[in-house]
Enzyme design. Structure first.
Site, PDB file in Angstrom:
ATOM      1  N   GLY A   1      -2.974   8.193  -4.186  1.00  0.00           N
ATOM      2  CA  GLY A   1      -2.374   9.396  -4.777  1.00  0.00           C
ATOM      3  C   GLY A   1      -1.127   9.827  -4.020  1.00  0.00           C
ATOM      4  O   GLY A   1      -0.789   9.296  -2.975  1.00  0.00           O
ATOM      5  N   ASP A   2      -0.435  10.770  -4.577  1.00  0.00           N
ATOM      6  CA  ASP A   2       0.714  11.442  -3.936  1.00  0.00           C
ATOM      7  C   ASP A   2       0.908  12.730  -4.744  1.00  0.00           C
ATOM      8  O   ASP A   2      -0.040  13.179  -5.426  1.00  0.00           O
ATOM      9  CB  ASP A   2       1.965  10.539  -3.958  1.00  0.00           C
ATOM     10  CG  ASP A   2       3.105  11.065  -3.085  1.00  0.00           C
ATOM     11  OD1 ASP A   2       3.047  10.908  -1.866  1.00  0.00           O
ATOM     12  OD2 ASP A   2       4.063  11.667  -3.625  1.00  0.00           O
TER      13      ASP A   2
ATOM     14  N   SER B   1      -6.822   5.564   3.867  1.00  0.00           N
ATOM     15  CA  SER B   1      -6.904   4.709   2.683  1.00  0.00           C
ATOM     16  C   SER B   1      -7.294   3.292   3.091  1.00  0.00           C
ATOM     17  O   SER B   1      -8.083   2.630   2.422  1.00  0.00           O
ATOM     18  CB  SER B   1      -5.552   4.653   1.962  1.00  0.00           C
ATOM     19  OG  SER B   1      -5.429   5.724   1.064  1.00  0.00           O
TER      20      SER B   1
ATOM     21  N   LYS C   1       5.145   1.729  -3.239  1.00  0.00           N
ATOM     22  CA  LYS C   1       5.089   3.100  -3.767  1.00  0.00           C
ATOM     23  C   LYS C   1       5.278   3.023  -5.274  1.00  0.00           C
ATOM     24  O   LYS C   1       5.798   2.036  -5.783  1.00  0.00           O
ATOM     25  CB  LYS C   1       6.199   3.948  -3.144  1.00  0.00           C
ATOM     26  CG  LYS C   1       6.000   5.440  -3.258  1.00  0.00           C
ATOM     27  CD  LYS C   1       5.026   5.986  -2.218  1.00  0.00           C
ATOM     28  CE  LYS C   1       4.654   7.415  -2.490  1.00  0.00           C
ATOM     29  NZ  LYS C   1       3.847   8.000  -1.403  1.00  0.00           N
TER      30      LYS C   1
ATOM     31  N   THR D   1      -4.479  13.360   5.339  1.00  0.00           N
ATOM     32  CA  THR D   1      -3.055  13.543   5.668  1.00  0.00           C
ATOM     33  C   THR D   1      -2.853  14.856   6.423  1.00  0.00           C
ATOM     34  O   THR D   1      -2.161  14.896   7.455  1.00  0.00           O
ATOM     35  CB  THR D   1      -2.198  13.496   4.394  1.00  0.00           C
ATOM     36  OG1 THR D   1      -2.536  12.315   3.673  1.00  0.00           O
ATOM     37  CG2 THR D   1      -0.721  13.470   4.725  1.00  0.00           C
TER      38      THR D   1
ATOM     39  N   ASN E   1      -2.600  19.024  -1.717  1.00  0.00           N
ATOM     40  CA  ASN E   1      -3.561  18.333  -0.860  1.00  0.00           C
ATOM     41  C   ASN E   1      -3.188  18.409   0.622  1.00  0.00           C
ATOM     42  O   ASN E   1      -4.008  18.786   1.458  1.00  0.00           O
ATOM     43  CB  ASN E   1      -3.650  16.864  -1.332  1.00  0.00           C
ATOM     44  CG  ASN E   1      -4.469  16.020  -0.383  1.00  0.00           C
ATOM     45  OD1 ASN E   1      -3.939  15.454   0.563  1.00  0.00           O
ATOM     46  ND2 ASN E   1      -5.769  15.967  -0.597  1.00  0.00           N
TER      47      ASN E   1
ATOM     48  N   GLN F   1       7.436   3.959   3.636  1.00  0.00           N
ATOM     49  CA  GLN F   1       6.041   3.517   3.702  1.00  0.00           C
ATOM     50  C   GLN F   1       5.890   2.235   4.530  1.00  0.00           C
ATOM     51  O   GLN F   1       4.869   2.045   5.195  1.00  0.00           O
ATOM     52  CB  GLN F   1       5.530   3.292   2.273  1.00  0.00           C
ATOM     53  CG  GLN F   1       4.031   3.252   2.128  1.00  0.00           C
ATOM     54  CD  GLN F   1       3.382   4.635   2.101  1.00  0.00           C
ATOM     55  OE1 GLN F   1       3.891   5.525   1.455  1.00  0.00           O
ATOM     56  NE2 GLN F   1       2.284   4.802   2.796  1.00  0.00           N
TER      57      GLN F   1
ATOM     58  N   LYS G   1       5.809   3.399   8.169  1.00  0.00           N
ATOM     59  CA  LYS G   1       4.634   4.253   8.373  1.00  0.00           C
ATOM     60  C   LYS G   1       3.376   3.389   8.465  1.00  0.00           C
ATOM     61  O   LYS G   1       2.574   3.523   9.382  1.00  0.00           O
ATOM     62  CB  LYS G   1       4.519   5.225   7.190  1.00  0.00           C
ATOM     63  CG  LYS G   1       3.331   6.146   7.279  1.00  0.00           C
ATOM     64  CD  LYS G   1       3.076   6.873   5.972  1.00  0.00           C
ATOM     65  CE  LYS G   1       4.320   7.546   5.448  1.00  0.00           C
ATOM     66  NZ  LYS G   1       4.030   8.568   4.423  1.00  0.00           N
TER      67      LYS G   1
ATOM     68  N   LYS H   1       0.866  -1.185   0.000  1.00  0.00           N
ATOM     69  CA  LYS H   1       0.000   0.000   0.000  1.00  0.00           C
ATOM     70  C   LYS H   1       0.892   1.221   0.000  1.00  0.00           C
ATOM     71  O   LYS H   1       1.850   1.314   0.767  1.00  0.00           O
ATOM     72  CB  LYS H   1      -0.877  -0.013   1.272  1.00  0.00           C
ATOM     73  CG  LYS H   1      -1.854   1.130   1.359  1.00  0.00           C
ATOM     74  CD  LYS H   1      -3.204   0.759   0.786  1.00  0.00           C
ATOM     75  CE  LYS H   1      -4.057   1.957   0.464  1.00  0.00           C
ATOM     76  NZ  LYS H   1      -3.767   2.620  -0.827  1.00  0.00           N
TER      77      LYS H   1
END
Ligand code: NDP
Length: 483
Positions: free
Chosen positions: A197-198, A415, A158, A241, A272, A143, A146, A122
């Protein structure tokens, strides 16, 4: 007398320039620290040359694991460090697409499936010209820990492309997203790998990619998160976020008997994460006074006009320089006017700072400027926004410092809540999801801070977050055997 004189010189030098102690400590750290980790870094240097962002992220995590490795030899015995720095799978592919002039364009596509010990891979997709294999690898590595910190069942991944969405028409964005998904679809799935998204990837891009996935895989499933609310998205995912990052700051400050109420806050970025950080700061009674993009920054002493910012960035997709047309009292500084080698956002006096743009946007000089101006709290919305030396200074001065992998985990956590709603075919209310997000951020803070205390450095959330995240993944890897 000489001894006292030398002490005096050292002391004044330290006061003028705290870097001295920071560098001294970090040299000592690296000197004393075992040849074991050095061997791992040598291996990374040899096998993955020139991936500077990845080394930076790996060094930060691995050095802080030292007390854990000393206490529990099982991690070394099972070669967890050697295994965890090596992605389970890396996919690189060509993306061909046609621009509006009928010209063929070629970009690189990436997906890194780093670690699946805790669940399906993820992590977001980033579309930005600076994307390369090293950037994706650093983001994927961060990630893993995290996602582990959220306490949810998600592994680390990622992806992205060096495609630049700026200045592209809507049709070009659609054609690129379809071309990108025409390869990616065969590697992902609701129980395998679930991108989000990023930078450069928002609801519009997720929509085009989801459409293409559905057509090619012939499946309507929760394979992407950050979807539109009209067809499977979760309330609060857009805000998560930024909101989460402010919740994290609130927890750090509450532990010190302080709050954000009435405090001046500086925020970088205007995408964002920055927008919803600013929104939540207003909810908390704070005063966010800056935002920025890659061309310059806004200082609005009366407080950033959030509705205007949303309209400029979310609807008009305009440059930030447009802001002063509507708010003439605000000040716009283009990057050409920033002090050399610096980010001007961090020179604005504030109580708390929220780096929310990109990696390495806050360096040692910026960190010194923040501290000199009385900043007491830094909560990172972006991934690895502070350079290694800036991080060392924040940790050494014991301010409330929330590293990105803890402070910005609210996005991926929500998410996962979107995945849970998709799998159960239910939709939760805004209040339900927001309450879960707030609780998750509290849990992450408590887990990082109690782990930091367990290892004798109660204010060091870098150490706490790294050890807490690593331990969950490492224990799962041991229990699942050598796969
Ligand atoms: P967006 O694309 O929405 O916004 C990015 C913002 O950062 C824009 O204002 C952009 O300016 C600025 N920016 C990007 N690159 C640079 C650069 N090289 N120099 C200066 N400014 C830059 O992205 P997000 O807000 O989603 O992401 C921001 C950060 O937060 C990233 O580090 C991301 O990895 C991290 N993050 C995002 C999550 C999410 O849920 N979206 C989750 C966790 C972390 P411009 O428009 O001029 O390029």
């Amino acid at each position: 007398v000489y001894f006292l004189y030398v002490l005096y010189i050292l002391f004044t030098y330290y006061i003028k320039n705290r870097l001295f102690l920071v560098e001294y400590i970090s040299i000592l750290k690296k000197g004393i620290y075992m040849p074991y980790l050095e061997e791992v870094f040598n291996y990374l240097n040899r096998t993955s040359p020139a991936q500077t962002e990845f080394y930076q992220a790996a060094e930060e995590v691995l050095y802080s694991l030292q007390p854990l490795l000393d206490k529990y030899p099982k991690y070394r015995k099972h070669k967890i460090i050697e295994r965890i720095v090596e992605p389970e799978r890396q996919i690189m592919f060509r993306v061909n697409w046609l621009d509006d002039n009928g010209e063929i364009q070629v970009n690189k596509g990436f997906r890194i499936e780093f670690n699946s010990a805790l669940g399906p891979y993820k992590g977001g997709l980033r579309f930005h010209p600076s994307v390369n294999a090293g950037v994706i690898k650093f983001l994927g590595f961060e990630q893993i820990f995290k996602n582990a910190l959220t306490g949810l069942q998600i592994g680390g991944g990622k992806g992205g492309s060096d495609f630049d969405p700026k200045g592209k028409s809507d049709n070009e964005i659609m054609r690129f997203c379809q071309a990108f998904m025409s390869e990616l679809f065969r590697h992902i799935g609701a129980n395998t790998d679930v991108p989000a998204g990023d930078i450069g990837v928002g609801a519009r891009e997720i929509g085009y990619m989801f459409g293409m996935y559905k057509k090619l895989a012939n499946k309507y499933e929760g394979v992407l998160t950050g979807k539109s609310l009209k067809w499977g998205g979760s309330l609060v995912r857009t805000e998560a976020t930024g909101y989460g990052c402010v919740y994290f700051a609130k927890n750090m400050l509450a532990a010190r008997g302080e709050t954000l109420e009435g405090k001046r806050c500086v925020v970088s970025g205007s995408g964002n994460v920055a927008i919803y950080t600013i929104e939540k700061l207003y909810h908390m009674g704070a005063l966010p006074i800056t935002c920025s993009d890659s061309k310059g920054m806004i200082l609005d002493e009366e407080g950033i006009d959030l509705l205007l910012l949303k309209d400029l960035k979310e609807n008009q997709r305009a440059r930030l320089s447009e802001y002063i047309k509507y708010r003439p009292k605000a000040q716009y500084t283009p990057i050409e006017k920033y002090p050399e080698g610096r980010n001007a956002v961090w020179s604005v006096p504030c109580y708390a700072a929220f780096p929310s743009a990109t990696q390495n946007e806050l360096n040692l000089e910026d960190a010194k400027a923040l501290l000199a101006n009385g900043c007491k709290c830094v909560s990172e919305g972006a991934n690895m926004p502070s350079t290694a030396k800036a991080v060392d200074l924040f940790v050494e001065t014991k301010i409330a410092y929330g590293p990105g992998k803890a402070a910005n985990a609210g996005g991926v956590a929500t998410s996962q809540l979107e995945m849970a709603q998709n799998a159960s075919m239910l939709s939760w209310t805004f209040e339900e999801v927001d309450a879960k997000l707030e609780q998750i951020m509290k849990n992450i803070f408590q887990s990082a801070s109690s782990t930091a205390a367990e290892f004798g450095q109660p204010t060091n959330l870098v150490l706490g977050a790294n050890i807490a995240g690593f331990r969950k993944v490492a224990d799962a890897m041991i229990e699942q055997g050598l796969v």
